[in-house]
Motif scaffolding. Structure first.
Motif: not given
Length: 266
Positions: A44, A48, A93, A96, A100
């Motif tokens: 992740f 990013d 999560l 993020l 996704l």
């Protein structure tokens, strides 16, 4: 970032503008342990940080999406609950920035369901089953699910799934708006990849701003994650919870609430 050589159960690779993450632990029904969470957190962060990555596709190998947390990691009370990898994964999560997309081929249990409420798009196979058995194990639902699940599907069904811990199928998930579409087992990943490619082709700034607005009050989500986590850690010290976890390891009955060693998710 952990790669195929560093963590053979989380496979991460670039696919043009996409980052592909595959949960690959079929012998344990893709149950997630500490090192697997660490690998996904790193993936992740990579997504990013790199402008060339425009979307993430999360999928799995074998017959299941994931049976949720590997209960071996919770067999003893946590030494440092605030820094536990599963909690850091949930935080990552929720924070993020990269879109996704999840491909749920097979069963999704525990965090395998709650993580879907943080995904931008979700596609499931026709035979997929979903279950959030936290209360049955004596613990607390995580990933801000006590906030996000009733927001998404209403209090009545959220109560059924989070308190009674009832399982439900792909058609119900589609009807309730938990998944965007349902496809054949061998087709669902490609459906997710196609959707991710469409997202990747959109103007970045407009997509990011719209996504941020759709997500609403992220501070409330972050606060609920921490509140649930504190209660989860406390529950792991309780006698009833310890007894339920030890019963799970002692015999794994056919009604095994996580399904990590059983085919029965009833």
């Amino acid at each position: 970032m952990k790669n195929r050589e560093q963590n053979r159960e989380i496979l991460v690779r670039r696919d043009g503008p996409l980052l592909r993450i595959v949960i690959d632990r079929p012998a344990k029904r893709n149950a997630l342990d500490k090192s697997m969470y660490e690998a996904m957190i790193s993936a992740f962060a990579k997504a990013d940080a790199e402008e060339e990555i425009r979307a993430i596709v999360l999928s799995s190998a074998g017959d299941d999406f994931t049976a949720g947390n590997d209960l071996e990691d919770f067999r003893r009370p946590l030494d440092n609950p605030h820094d536990f990898p599963a909690l850091r994964f949930v935080r990552a999560l929720a924070a993020l920035q990269t879109p996704l997309v999840a491909a749920v081929a097979g069963d999704a249990i525990g965090v395998g369901v709650t993580m879907l409420f943080h995904c931008d798009l979700v596609y499931a196979s026709h035979g997929a089953r979903f279950k959030m058995p936290f209360v049955d194990l004596g613990v607390i639902p995580e990933a801000a699910s006590t906030l996000l699940v009733p927001q998404r599907i209403g209090l009545v069904k959220a109560t059924e799934f989070l308190l009674l811990c009832d399982s439900f199928g792909a058609s119900e998930a589609l009807r309730l708006g938990i998944v965007n579409a349902v496809a054949g087992f061998d087709e669902v990943e490609e459906m997710a990849v196609e959707a991710a490619r469409r997202l990747a082709a959109k103007p970045r700034a407009a997509l990011a701003a719209t996504r941020r607005l759709l997500r609403g009050d992220t501070a409330a989500v972050a606060a609920r994650i921490e509140e649930e986590a504190a209660l989860f850690a406390a529950a792991l010290t309780m006698r009833e919870t310890r007894a339920r976890l030890e019963a799970f390891f002692a015999g794994v009955p056919a009604s095994d609430p996580l399904g990590q060693s059983s085919d029965n998710l009833a």
